[in-house]
Design an enzyme around this catalytic site. Structure first.
Site, mmCIF file in Angstrom:
data_model
loop_
_atom_site.group_PDB
_atom_site.id
_atom_site.type_symbol
_atom_site.label_atom_id
_atom_site.label_comp_id
_atom_site.label_asym_id
_atom_site.label_seq_id
_atom_site.Cartn_x
_atom_site.Cartn_y
_atom_site.Cartn_z
ATOM 1 N N GLU A 125 35.463 28.581 52.922
ATOM 2 C CA GLU A 125 34.887 29.950 52.746
ATOM 3 C C GLU A 125 35.161 30.826 51.330
ATOM 4 O OE1 GLU A 125 35.706 31.802 56.214
ATOM 5 O OE2 GLU A 125 34.737 30.723 57.514
ATOM 6 N N ARG A 163 38.972 48.708 43.713
ATOM 7 C CA ARG A 163 40.110 47.584 43.796
ATOM 8 C C ARG A 163 41.306 48.364 43.192
ATOM 9 N NH1 ARG A 163 40.503 42.971 42.421
ATOM 10 N NH2 ARG A 163 41.339 42.163 44.333
ATOM 11 N N TYR A 219 43.967 48.340 46.111
ATOM 12 C CA TYR A 219 44.935 47.287 46.242
ATOM 13 C C TYR A 219 45.783 47.289 45.059
ATOM 14 C CZ TYR A 219 40.660 45.783 49.049
ATOM 15 O OH TYR A 219 39.983 45.624 49.740
ATOM 16 N N CYS A 250 36.846 63.472 41.803
ATOM 17 C CA CYS A 250 37.746 64.481 41.730
ATOM 18 C C CYS A 250 39.121 64.635 42.618
ATOM 19 C CB CYS A 250 37.021 65.648 42.415
ATOM 20 S SG CYS A 250 36.499 65.646 44.004
ATOM 21 N N GLU A 251 39.630 63.365 42.605
ATOM 22 C CA GLU A 251 40.911 63.004 42.947
ATOM 23 C C GLU A 251 41.589 61.786 42.113
ATOM 24 O OE1 GLU A 251 39.739 61.778 47.074
ATOM 25 O OE2 GLU A 251 41.294 60.351 46.759
#
Ligand code: LLP
Length: 420
Positions: free
Chosen positions: A279, A318, A322, A348-349
């Site tokens: 897969e 990503r 991660y 806004c962070e």
């Protein structure tokens, strides 16, 4: 739709060289479709699929594209045209696959913690189902007994994958039925005379080491003799692709050779030859994708020079989620000297794509491109900060096709009910 010269598409003839879209081509696409923009290159998907097919040509293998990586209907249709099957992680992905023209027997639904009603729907659609809990297996047995084949998703208790967030086969993972619960599985199988056609594992994403798959096979082979109707062993996806210079990818040829040998040495006691199912998600669509952005602001500070682009983790999560590395290039100023930048988003962070990254000198208005943006890029995007999701373009045979229009303000309001 537009046409470009072959040289601009970056199409290459050498079998060893990888297909890539050129920088001038990407600039043209940014001009034509605006930024932020996801661009996918069909021939690269084909190249990856052919690589897999040829590596596994000596082993009876079926490929199911893990569509969660990128579900645009045009991508699904294209992958179908290559001859692949499709793996789904929700009933709606399965319905998208049907919409794209896959036959029910080409669609695998590898479930995870889902309501039994979705399994009933999958059965009514005639698609293949991998069940991942004793509870749903029991319900399946009660309702369908021997009448509909089923696959069982197991947790082999193997640690694998690029980082913990994308490791799914270890002994604390929610995925699959722990292989140590084989007795309970067999109780259900025998009680309802289940027709178990397959055993499934998926141990993680970005697995470099071919031996991890072999370990998984060994775990499965230990229990294979309990299942007399087996037709396939599904090893999931998770092949690593290169994200940066010098990065290694899963050695697909070595993997194919090892899997082939393992299967050749273990004939199925049930009698049927066992087919290998895979897969692949990232392997097929990661490298085909380019995410093109524009620089809003260059801000020099004592700690870093920040390059703020017209995007954020709402479009490509990503790096923040991660700590994933995406190669970034300034395609507008490729000959200029390299300088170090912090590439940040406009959310806004804290929203950092890259810190201390060497990039050709950046000016406001330049286009920065992120590579490896095909898998889990657009697919994991959101409307956070009430920003619009980007457009998607598919380049096929040198022609650019808009395959998803850029969102508009109206899209933000579409499903809201002004009730008070
Ligand atoms: N099969 C199953 C059952 C899966 O859960 C997955 C991915 C795949 C196949 C395909 O794995 P791949 O070949 O793409 O590594 N969003 C994360 C990756 C999560 C993968 C989830 N499952 C990322 O961006 O790194």
């Amino acid at each position: 739709m537009r046409s470009l010269h072959e040289t601009q598409t970056g199409i290459v003839s050498s079998r060893t060289m990888s297909q890539q879209l050129s920088k001038p081509h990407l600039i043209e696409l940014a001009k034509e479709f605006g930024t932020p923009l996801y661009v996918y290159h069909a021939e690269k998907i084909k190249e990856q699929y052919e690589k897999l097919k040829s590596a596994f040509s000596k082993t009876d293998t079926a490929f199911f594209y893990a569509s969660k990586a990128l579900t645009n209907i045009n991508i699904l249709k294209y992958i179908k045209s290559l001859g692949a099957n499709v793996d789904c992680s929700s009933i709606l992905e399965a319905r998208l696959a049907l919409h794209a023209g896959f036959l029910p027997k080409q669609i695998l639904y590898t479930s995870n913690g889902i309501a039994f009603s979705e399994i009933e729907e999958a059965q009514s659609l005639g698609i293949i189902i991998n069940i991942d809990s004793l509870s749903n297996l029991e319900k399946f047995g009660k309702k369908f007994g021997h009448s509909y084949p089923v696959g069982i998703r197991l947790r082999p208790n193997i640690m694998a994958g690029g980082n913990l967030k994308i490791s799914t086969g270890h002994d604390k993972s929610k995925f699959g039925i722990p292989v140590t619960q084989i007795k309970q599985i067999l109780d259900i199988v025998h009680r309802y005379d289940l027709l178990v056609h397959g055993l499934h594992i998926h141990t993680g994403s970005e697995i470099k080491d071919a031996d991890v798959f072999i370990k998984g096979i060994e775990v499965l082979f230990d229990i294979v003799p309990h299942f007399r109707d087996l037709k396939f062993i599904d090893l999931g996806g998770g092949f690593k692709v290169p994200y940066k210079k010098g990065d290694t990818e899963t050695d697909i040829h070595l993997l194919a050779q090892k899997i082939g040998e393992a299967f050749a040495n273990h004939p199925n006691p049930g009698g049927n030859p066992l087919q290998v199912w895979l897969e692949p998600g990232k392997f097929l669509v990661s490298e085909c994708g380019y995410f093109i952005t524009s620089v809003n602001v260059v801000k020099k500070t004592p700690s870093a020079t920040f390059v703020s682009i017209d995007s954020g983790f709402n479009h490509l999560i990503r790096p923040m989620f991660y700590d994933a590395y995406h190669h970034i290039e300034n395609i507008s100023n490729p000959e200029s000297p390299m300088k170090k930048y912090a590439v940040v988003g406009n959310i806004c962070e804290t929203d950092t794509f890259a810190w201390d990254r060497e990039i050709n000198e950046v000016r406001e208005g330049d286009n920065l491109v992120f590579y490896n943006a095909g898998a889990y890029g657009f697919e994991m995007s959101s409307n956070f900060n009430s920003r619009l999701r980007p457009a998607e373009v598919l380049v096929k045979n040198g022609k650019a096709h808009l395959i998803r229009r850029r969102e508009t303000f109206e899209d933000l309001l579409r499903n809201q009910v002004e009730a008070v």
